[in-house]
Scaffold this active site. Structure first.
Site, PDB file in Angstrom:
ATOM      1  N   GLU A 149      53.675 -18.617 -14.069  1.00 17.35           N
ATOM      2  CA  GLU A 149      52.888 -19.581 -13.278  1.00 17.35           C
ATOM      3  C   GLU A 149      53.045 -20.921 -13.978  1.00 17.35           C
ATOM      4  O   GLU A 149      52.374 -21.199 -14.974  1.00 17.35           O
ATOM      5  CB  GLU A 149      51.414 -19.147 -13.233  1.00 17.35           C
ATOM      6  CG  GLU A 149      51.181 -17.804 -12.562  1.00 17.35           C
ATOM      7  CD  GLU A 149      51.258 -17.877 -11.035  1.00 17.35           C
ATOM      8  OE1 GLU A 149      51.163 -18.988 -10.480  1.00 17.35           O
ATOM      9  OE2 GLU A 149      51.431 -16.826 -10.402  1.00 17.35           O
ATOM     10  N   CYS A 197      47.056 -27.774 -12.299  1.00 19.72           N
ATOM     11  CA  CYS A 197      48.484 -27.542 -12.048  1.00 19.72           C
ATOM     12  C   CYS A 197      48.877 -27.913 -10.626  1.00 19.72           C
ATOM     13  O   CYS A 197      49.999 -28.343 -10.399  1.00 19.72           O
ATOM     14  CB  CYS A 197      48.839 -26.090 -12.332  1.00 19.72           C
ATOM     15  SG  CYS A 197      47.849 -24.930 -11.403  1.00 19.72           S
TER      16      CYS A 197
END
Ligand code: NAD
Length: 456
Positions: free
Chosen positions: A216, A250
């Site tokens: 990720e 993010c």
């Protein structure tokens, strides 16, 4: 340095977890459900201390810390507990005509002993959410929190120590040296959340043992504001998603591409919205700070790479940077090369949608992409031409709050996905089983060379 866990070395710890895994204890539905309940109870027990740690490490407000870190984890545990029995059920699949008399199914089995490595920006949630998947799938797990948020790392250790024994789930605190030592071991799955360069290191280490990985990672996520967009809504939602956690998210919009006819209207609207929600940031008590001085210096370096339309104030003592919009960015500016991961938002303009397609597709695939438009055809063009992890039309960030959507990147923004059922599947091996009948046997599948030879 390694935190002492009964003075076990990492090798001994993994051996202990593997032994426990082999007892089969982690595999029953009842065990998995009780462990998820223990985890929730332990978080509840330490909730006030976790909130305090998030304030110490990042100056996160209680509201932000609860909704984006602890509340998110509670919801994920509740949903997983409710759905797990159904997820664990073997999935029947159909066969072809040659499979007459057979049944085929996919069985989900745990990988074994898994490693979860977490970053610092949502330091609690991003350690716990993958762990929920690991537990739900029946694994044992080692969690490595980020060293850049040390108070939260300590709380993760406390939460796990209260809920579990180290032969099942344990936290190993430490910096990159500890991460390197962990990565040198053989794992059955590695789940890594962090930067793209470190993601490559993780994958290289995993390759030595042929360990599957979920990565990720990050990247530059654009927000596109088309000429027909609702500008007020676009500005409000982009401001919210960009400056929550001071841009250290993010999937925060990294930069905006706005149609040139709407440039002024958009800039005025986002300035108003930013101020309403976050004030000037530096003087706003509850505005999240930058995690450390290295990142503060990196971010303030971007402030001279364009015109500051609003914001630009900084406070080194508090490690705070105001919500800032940059326009007229210099060619070759680092702010348009690096993932910003902070409260600075470059706003660029375009004339034709083709320019947007060319601009985004000539760069690494983003983790997220946001499009503001009222026209289906514009939406279809963008969706058809651009590859990205996931995203929203007329919103930002919200895709990751829907547990029925897989969350993850593509290309340089990552591989694999999680949340809800996808977390369970990420930490499970899908084992294919075909069961045949013995009541009849179709002769056609067997060779009969002898008979064939007689005919020649
Ligand atoms: P990072 O890659 O520096 O660190 C992440 C973890 O890796 C930490 O636990 C750290 O100790 C460890 N680590 C650091 N260097 C290492 C090395 N050389 N070898 C092995 N392990 C090492 O990332 P970060 O600064 O903590 O987090 C920010 C990045 O994470 C951003 O790029 C952001 O986009 C990304 N991110 C992605 C997601 C997502 O869900 N896709 C979520 C949050 C953050």
């Amino acid at each position: 340095m390694l935190a002492p866990i009964e003075q076990l070395t990492i090798e001994e710890l993994i051996r202990k977890q593997r032994r426990f895994f082999r007892t089969q204890a982690t595999k029953s539905l009842a065990f998995r459900l009780s462990m998820l309940t223990f985890l929730k109870e332990s978080i509840k027990h330490h909730e006030a201390e976790i909130l305090q740690a998030l304030e110490q490490d990042l100056n996160k407000s209680e509201l932000d810390a609860f909704t984006t870190e602890i509340g998110f984890v509670y919801d994920e545990i509740t949903r997983t507990t409710r759905e797990l029995k159904r997820w664990m059920r073997p999935k029947r699949v159909r066969g072809a005509s040659i499979h007459l008399g057979t049944q085929s199914e996919v069985m989900y089995e745990p990988y074994g002993t898994v490693l979860v490595i977490a970053p610092w920006n949502y330091p609690f949630q991003l350690a716990m959410a993958p762990l929920i998947g690991a537990i739900a799938a029946g694994n044992t797990a080692v969690v490595k929190p980020s060293e850049l948020t040390p108070n939260v790392a300590q709380m993760i250790t406390k939460v796990l120590e209260r809920a579990f024994t180290d032969r099942y789930v344990v936290s190993v605190e430490g910096d990159k040296d500890v991460a390197t030592e962990l990565l040198a071991q053989k794992w059955d799955h590695i789940f890594f959340t962090g930067s793209t360069p470190v993601g490559k290191i993780v994958m290289e280490a995993a390759a030595k043992h042929l360990t599957p990985v979920t990565l990720e990672l990050g990247g530059k996520s654009p927000a596109i504001v088309h000429e027909d967009a609702n500008i007020e809504i676009a500005a409000k939602r982009i401001a919210w998603g960009k400056w929550m956690n001071a841009g250290q998210t993010c999937v925060a919009p990294d930069y905006v591409l706005v149609h040139e006819s709407k440039r002024e209207a958009f800039l005025e609207a986002i300035k108003r919205e930013a101020f309403t929600m976050f004030g000037n940031g530096v003087g706003t008590k509850r505005f999240t700070r930058i995690v450390n001085e290295i990142h503060f210096n990196r971010l303030t370096g971007y402030l001279t790479e364009g015109d500051v339309f609003f914001g630009g104030q900084t406070d080194r003592d508090q490690l705070k940077i105001a919500p800032t919009v940059l326009t007229d960015i210099e060619e070759d500016a680092n702010v348009m090369k690096d993932e910003i991961f902070g409260p600075i938002l470059p706003v660029l303009t375009y004339r034709q949608l083709d320019e947007v397609i060319e601009f985004v597709s000539s760069r690494p695939h983003p983790l997220a992409l946001y499009l503001f438009t009222e026209t289906k055809a514009v939406e279809q063009t963008v969706m058809k031409h651009l590859t990205f992890g996931g995203g929203c039309v007329n919103d930002v960030l919200m895709h990751l709050t829907n547990p029925n959507l897989p969350f993850g990147g593509v290309g340089e923004s990552g591989m694999g996905s999680y949340h809800g059922r996808y977390s369970f599947e990420t930490f499970s091996h899908a084992k294919s089983i075909l069961r045949n009948t013995t009541k009849f046997d179709l002769p056609i599948r067997y060779p009969n060379f002898k008979a064939a030879e007689k005919l020649i």
